[in-house]
Design a protein around this motif. Sequence first.
Motif, PDB file in Angstrom:
ATOM      1  N   MET A  54       0.840  -1.193   0.000  1.00 28.81           N
ATOM      2  CA  MET A  54       0.000   0.000   0.000  1.00 28.81           C
ATOM      3  C   MET A  54       0.880   1.249   0.000  1.00 28.81           C
ATOM      4  SD  MET A  54      -3.068   1.278   0.041  1.00 28.81           S
ATOM      5  CE  MET A  54      -4.121  -0.091   0.554  1.00 28.81           C
ATOM      6  N   LYS A  55       0.636   2.138  -0.907  1.00 34.76           N
ATOM      7  CA  LYS A  55       1.438   3.348  -1.010  1.00 34.76           C
ATOM      8  C   LYS A  55       1.124   4.282   0.149  1.00 34.76           C
ATOM      9  CE  LYS A  55       2.481   7.202  -4.069  1.00 34.76           C
ATOM     10  NZ  LYS A  55       2.191   7.857  -5.372  1.00 34.76           N
ATOM     11  N   LYS A  56       2.188   4.840   0.763  1.00 39.08           N
ATOM     12  CA  LYS A  56       2.017   5.774   1.864  1.00 39.08           C
ATOM     13  C   LYS A  56       2.104   7.206   1.361  1.00 39.08           C
ATOM     14  CE  LYS A  56       3.776   2.747   5.529  1.00 39.08           C
ATOM     15  NZ  LYS A  56       4.783   2.604   6.626  1.00 39.08           N
ATOM     16  N   HIS A  57       1.191   8.036   1.811  1.00 40.83           N
ATOM     17  CA  HIS A  57       1.196   9.445   1.442  1.00 40.83           C
ATOM     18  C   HIS A  57       1.934  10.264   2.496  1.00 40.83           C
ATOM     19  CE1 HIS A  57      -1.445   8.859  -1.947  1.00 40.83           C
ATOM     20  NE2 HIS A  57      -2.355   8.287  -1.190  1.00 40.83           N
ATOM     21  N   SER A  58       2.376  11.431   2.115  1.00 39.05           N
ATOM     22  CA  SER A  58       3.092  12.307   3.030  1.00 39.05           C
ATOM     23  C   SER A  58       2.132  12.886   4.062  1.00 39.05           C
ATOM     24  CB  SER A  58       3.765  13.437   2.250  1.00 39.05           C
ATOM     25  OG  SER A  58       2.778  14.284   1.674  1.00 39.05           O
ATOM     26  N   LYS A  59       2.717  13.453   5.146  1.00 40.79           N
ATOM     27  CA  LYS A  59       1.896  14.079   6.188  1.00 40.79           C
ATOM     28  C   LYS A  59       1.122  15.261   5.624  1.00 40.79           C
ATOM     29  CE  LYS A  59       4.877  12.818  10.078  1.00 40.79           C
ATOM     30  NZ  LYS A  59       5.727  13.345  11.191  1.00 40.79           N
ATOM     31  N   ARG A  60       1.776  16.023   4.747  1.00 39.58           N
ATOM     32  CA  ARG A  60       1.115  17.181   4.150  1.00 39.58           C
ATOM     33  C   ARG A  60      -0.090  16.753   3.317  1.00 39.58           C
ATOM     34  NH1 ARG A  60       2.012  20.610  -0.546  1.00 39.58           N
ATOM     35  NH2 ARG A  60       3.561  19.146  -1.304  1.00 39.58           N
ATOM     36  N   TYR A  61       0.068  15.676   2.567  1.00 35.80           N
ATOM     37  CA  TYR A  61      -1.018  15.147   1.743  1.00 35.80           C
ATOM     38  C   TYR A  61      -2.202  14.731   2.626  1.00 35.80           C
ATOM     39  CZ  TYR A  61      -3.385  12.222  -1.748  1.00 35.80           C
ATOM     40  OH  TYR A  61      -4.309  11.673  -2.591  1.00 35.80           O
ATOM     41  N   ASN A  62      -1.907  14.020   3.717  1.00 31.35           N
ATOM     42  CA  ASN A  62      -2.975  13.539   4.592  1.00 31.35           C
ATOM     43  C   ASN A  62      -3.690  14.688   5.294  1.00 31.35           C
ATOM     44  OD1 ASN A  62      -2.529  10.804   3.995  1.00 31.35           O
ATOM     45  ND2 ASN A  62      -0.896  10.659   5.514  1.00 31.35           N
ATOM     46  N   GLU A  63      -2.951  15.736   5.662  1.00 28.25           N
ATOM     47  CA  GLU A  63      -3.563  16.894   6.300  1.00 28.25           C
ATOM     48  C   GLU A  63      -4.525  17.606   5.359  1.00 28.25           C
ATOM     49  OE1 GLU A  63      -3.496  18.069   9.413  1.00 28.25           O
ATOM     50  OE2 GLU A  63      -2.425  16.229   9.962  1.00 28.25           O
ATOM     51  N   ILE A  64      -4.102  17.718   4.090  1.00 23.95           N
ATOM     52  CA  ILE A  64      -4.964  18.375   3.101  1.00 23.95           C
ATOM     53  C   ILE A  64      -6.213  17.538   2.847  1.00 23.95           C
ATOM     54  CG2 ILE A  64      -5.115  19.060   0.673  1.00 23.95           C
ATOM     55  CD1 ILE A  64      -2.167  19.841   0.844  1.00 23.95           C
ATOM     56  N   LYS A  65      -6.029  16.240   2.818  1.00 26.57           N
ATOM     57  CA  LYS A  65      -7.164  15.337   2.571  1.00 26.57           C
ATOM     58  C   LYS A  65      -8.225  15.467   3.656  1.00 26.57           C
ATOM     59  CE  LYS A  65      -8.203  10.435   1.857  1.00 26.57           C
ATOM     60  NZ  LYS A  65      -7.631   9.069   1.793  1.00 26.57           N
ATOM     61  N   LYS A  66      -7.787  15.692   4.907  1.00 31.05           N
ATOM     62  CA  LYS A  66      -8.737  15.811   6.017  1.00 31.05           C
ATOM     63  C   LYS A  66      -9.622  17.046   5.882  1.00 31.05           C
ATOM     64  CE  LYS A  66      -5.814  13.456   9.419  1.00 31.05           C
ATOM     65  NZ  LYS A  66      -5.013  13.634  10.669  1.00 31.05           N
ATOM     66  N   SER A  67      -9.121  18.059   5.175  1.00 32.18           N
ATOM     67  CA  SER A  67      -9.882  19.309   5.069  1.00 32.18           C
ATOM     68  C   SER A  67     -10.902  19.293   3.934  1.00 32.18           C
ATOM     69  CB  SER A  67      -8.924  20.488   4.871  1.00 32.18           C
ATOM     70  OG  SER A  67      -8.255  20.380   3.628  1.00 32.18           O
ATOM     71  N   ALA A  68     -11.031  18.162   3.249  1.00 29.09           N
ATOM     72  CA  ALA A  68     -11.978  18.076   2.136  1.00 29.09           C
ATOM     73  C   ALA A  68     -13.410  18.287   2.630  1.00 29.09           C
ATOM     74  CB  ALA A  68     -11.860  16.728   1.439  1.00 29.09           C
ATOM     75  N   VAL A  69     -14.189  19.025   1.860  1.00 33.44           N
ATOM     76  CA  VAL A  69     -15.588  19.295   2.194  1.00 33.44           C
ATOM     77  C   VAL A  69     -16.464  18.640   1.129  1.00 33.44           C
ATOM     78  CG1 VAL A  69     -17.334  21.057   2.577  1.00 33.44           C
ATOM     79  CG2 VAL A  69     -14.962  21.480   3.254  1.00 33.44           C
TER      80      VAL A  69
END
Length: 300
Positions: A1-16
């Motif tokens: 499973m490919k791991k995403h960066s911390k920055r990527y995961n933080e941005i993903k959490k802000s999705a509306v």
Amino acid sequence: MKKHSKRYNEIKKSAVKGKKLDIKEIIDLVKKNSTTKFDESIDVSLRIGLKQSKGGDFNLRTVTQLPAGTGKKLIVAVLCESDKIEDAKKSGADVVGSDDLIEKIAAGKFDFTKLVCTPAMMSKIGKHGKVLGPKGLMPNPKLGTVSTNINKSVQDIKNGLIEIKHDKDGNIGTSIGRKSFSSENLVNNFKHLIDFIKKEKPDAIKGDFIKNIFVTSSIALFGHGVVAGVNKGCGGIHLLASIDTLFKHVCILVRALDVQAAVAPWIVVVVEVKRTNVRGSEDRSIYCFFFFVLGRMRRR
């Protein structure tokens, strides 16, 4: 499973998802998620209707001046007669020339991003259309790049004159500024652009002229896009599901295919996306993803 960066995961959490936002909230969200180290551009992509009741498809190609500019640094060249070179230099042009500039263009030795030409020099530059045309640098009176008023043309380009042109499917893409711009300036640029395009609607096109709008930063994978159904007053704006979710499912499908490059060097994945527009009816969009298979996708 490919791991995403911390920055990527933080941005993903802000999705509306599934929530209507006004344009200021959208721009604030896009700016918040533009976390790269450089000053990203804030881009607008939209689709217009081209089908006319008579006269064939509509063709839109024009220019407009954004109130707050684009923030993009342009290298403006002026091609003029020898006796106008000094005036052209005073206008703020970065490159100025006459026959010597034509020689550089013929040799392909130029780095300017906009070319302004006087009418008298058009007969000389015309034969170099094959060099300038593909780069979008060929002077055109409709775009304000063929003019006797060199100073005004150069200043307009430097201060945020943008070209509006669609492709064969009616898609238009342009920048409305940089993430360093204030939200107010970006909103003003956005509203000016939409109002200007609406005024270009011909009488022969019935129904909504602007079909949808997409606002994002220049690094779209790490930002948030918005799709806007445009009716009266720009209608409502809905956020799409994050693009990484779509690609995750596509990649799972690709890896599940047990093929070799010799048998199937490429595959096509067709994805149907359904969404509800501002009028409550359902829109369906079909997207095709092409993948080149470099080897066996699944090891035995």
